[in-house]
Design an enzyme around this catalytic site. Sequence first.
Site, mmCIF file in Angstrom:
data_model
loop_
_atom_site.group_PDB
_atom_site.id
_atom_site.type_symbol
_atom_site.label_atom_id
_atom_site.label_comp_id
_atom_site.label_asym_id
_atom_site.label_seq_id
_atom_site.Cartn_x
_atom_site.Cartn_y
_atom_site.Cartn_z
ATOM 1 C CG ASP A 233 12.690 19.299 -2.982
ATOM 2 O OD1 ASP A 233 12.898 20.437 -2.528
ATOM 3 O OD2 ASP A 233 11.679 18.635 -2.709
ATOM 4 C CB SER B 126 8.892 20.502 -0.632
ATOM 5 O OG SER B 126 10.170 21.002 -0.910
ATOM 6 C CG ASP C 243 10.214 14.999 2.454
ATOM 7 O OD1 ASP C 243 9.503 15.780 3.121
ATOM 8 O OD2 ASP C 243 11.364 15.290 2.081
ATOM 9 C CB THR D 225 8.583 16.148 -3.487
ATOM 10 O OG1 THR D 225 9.059 17.392 -2.952
ATOM 11 C CG2 THR D 225 8.542 16.228 -4.985
ATOM 12 C CG ASP E 204 15.075 21.262 -0.279
ATOM 13 O OD1 ASP E 204 15.057 22.496 -0.371
ATOM 14 O OD2 ASP E 204 14.559 20.647 0.677
ATOM 15 C CG HIS F 34 17.035 23.032 3.689
ATOM 16 N ND1 HIS F 34 16.439 24.220 4.043
ATOM 17 C CD2 HIS F 34 16.130 22.379 2.923
ATOM 18 C CE1 HIS F 34 15.227 24.289 3.508
ATOM 19 N NE2 HIS F 34 15.013 23.188 2.821
ATOM 20 C CG ASP G 204 10.268 21.532 -4.791
ATOM 21 O OD1 ASP G 204 11.435 21.908 -5.074
ATOM 22 O OD2 ASP G 204 10.005 20.833 -3.802
ATOM 23 C CG HIS G 205 11.452 25.172 -3.146
ATOM 24 N ND1 HIS G 205 12.743 25.223 -2.684
ATOM 25 C CD2 HIS G 205 10.944 24.008 -2.688
ATOM 26 C CE1 HIS G 205 13.003 24.154 -1.961
ATOM 27 N NE2 HIS G 205 11.930 23.386 -1.950
HETATM 28 ZN ZN LIG Z 1 13.523 22.460 1.474
#
Ligand SMILES: [Zn+2]
Length: 637
Positions: free
Chosen positions: A145, A194, A253, A255, A413, A417, A458-459
């Site tokens: 992620d 996500s 979550d 994903t 991810d 963050h 995913d990003h």
């Molecule tokens: Zn995120």
Amino acid sequence: MGCIFPPDQADFLPGQWFDIRLEVHAPQNGSERVPYANPDGNFTFTIAKEGGADAQPATQYFERPEPKLETWNFTWYEDLFAQAADTPSLVKVAAKAYRKVALYEPGQYIATLTYQDGSITQANWTVRDIPTQRRAKNIVMFIGDGMTTNMITAARLIAHQSINGKYQTLMAMDKFPVLGHQMTHSLDSFITDSANSATALYTGHKSTVNALSVYGDSSKDPADDPKVETIAELFHEIFGGGVGIVSTAFIADATPAALTAHTRNRGQYGEVVDSFLRGINNYTWVNWTGPDVLFGGGAEQFYPNSRSFQGKDYYAEFADAGYNVVLNNTALQTASNDSKTLGIFSVSNMAKWLDREVYPANLDISKTAPDGSNDSATDQPGLKDMTLKALEILHTRNPEKGFFLMSEAASIDKQMHVLDYDRALTELLELDDTIKATMAYLESIGELENTQIVVTADHGHGFDVMGSVDTKYLAAQDGDREKRGAVGIYQESGLSQYVRPNTSAPVGSDQNLVYSEGVNFPANVDPRYTLLQGVAAYPDHRENYTVHKQGPRIPAINITGFDDDDYYVNYIDAVTGYVVNGTLPVSADQGVHSLTDVPVFSQGPCQADFGGVYNSVDVFYKMAACLGLSRTTPPQA
Ligand SMILES: [Zn+2]
């Protein structure tokens, strides 16, 4: 104004189930105001296939009764000035939904909505020509992620030794035969979350932020939005194969959730957990009898409390449905491979590799135990433990039919963050170690050549490494401007100090741990010379480029006496460092996702399909093609 979901430019897998939502809007004020008071409720909707028969009413085309008319209002702000002045625009809506329809024949379709005396909205749809031939028995999809190429590069630097400019060992990802890049932007914004991106990867349809395997309509109910069938649902229904869902996040979550949930609101965590077990029961949807394996965190949606769906005990719900339920790593390792298995190992997100392996005292947090007690969750598996057990169960239960496993390294991810780069990068290394172990296991059971492995993200986040930092020098300076003199760029960046144990530290101490030499982890997570690393957008924070030994970082906080959406430097974080002024709105307490394309590593029977540069939705079509998931005729009832 008319809206059709799926919208113009949508692609479909032949025979993929989807819902259609039609909306006719009558804006009552603002710049888009229309002269009529109410939207047309007598609109018509037709489907035509290019080169085929004339346009037919959708009721005829899909053999569905005329849906009932729904009406509602919604409001929105035209811009930031309207928001500041609290002058929303009001829109009245007339709408209909066609549930669970499919297009079986490849080709171009035109969907036409006619309303308000001849106004027309059209959507051009493409059903891709994807053969039904199945080329892989199994798919293992790894999602890092938020993982970018820059992060993989940095992770390699802290875990693999380079001598005279040559790496002596490589990451498992580095050895994949095929590499592609996917574009992650969404339907209506160029930065995705996500939920939205998982929807693209699992359904082949671009959606909007917060939407899980639905298009977001304008109605109030987040559960009535038009759904699209996911790869897990397709594989389960067409082949009866096993589905595994593994994540280091709380399991509700986005994903993991987007494989079975269909809601515009990713925050419906209780409903998501119910969807893992029972699928979606409302608004006519596919049959689903639960995954073979569901492993992750998020116990707060399982033990009976206000955050579990309808307050129910989901450990009991899963057990009643025949699941073996395990709540710690010891039980996971000894669990039978014959049963469907639910493994929930902590409240919220699971512990990070850095805390599990280097600073285990950080796991001793009361109320993290998955049974909802006051205990701490100190016996948690890592991604590798969960993934290998998932593979054992999936293979044992589906020796002929095969399996689809999604395994997510979620905290790459989550730690990006909060600007905790040491945790983010070691989570990435744990993913790499998991990939390596997965390939070895598949090889050992003779399934490697039958399995398509896809590793992607995913990003991304705007992360990179720009140099090094002498943390000892930095800590010894007084002023913020002086501290910046500790940064070494270009020739002063030097070589990675993470790959050698700290021989001056006491043997057996945290700083002396050795993970390296083919084991894929740093030998020393706390060297004097660290990385000048960071993301491109962040809240106010302080930076000292030193590992956070007390647990995951909190860079910015709300200070008593100020508005609760005003975030400032966390005065107890990175105290030896200097202040970095934020670039995000002051309501942000952490960093955000970025635009970058993300890598797709591929190995297996369909590996060549994943080379090149393409859209995120193409990952779905490539996997669906590899598994032969096209339906050319309606399934027999
Ligand atoms: Zn995120």
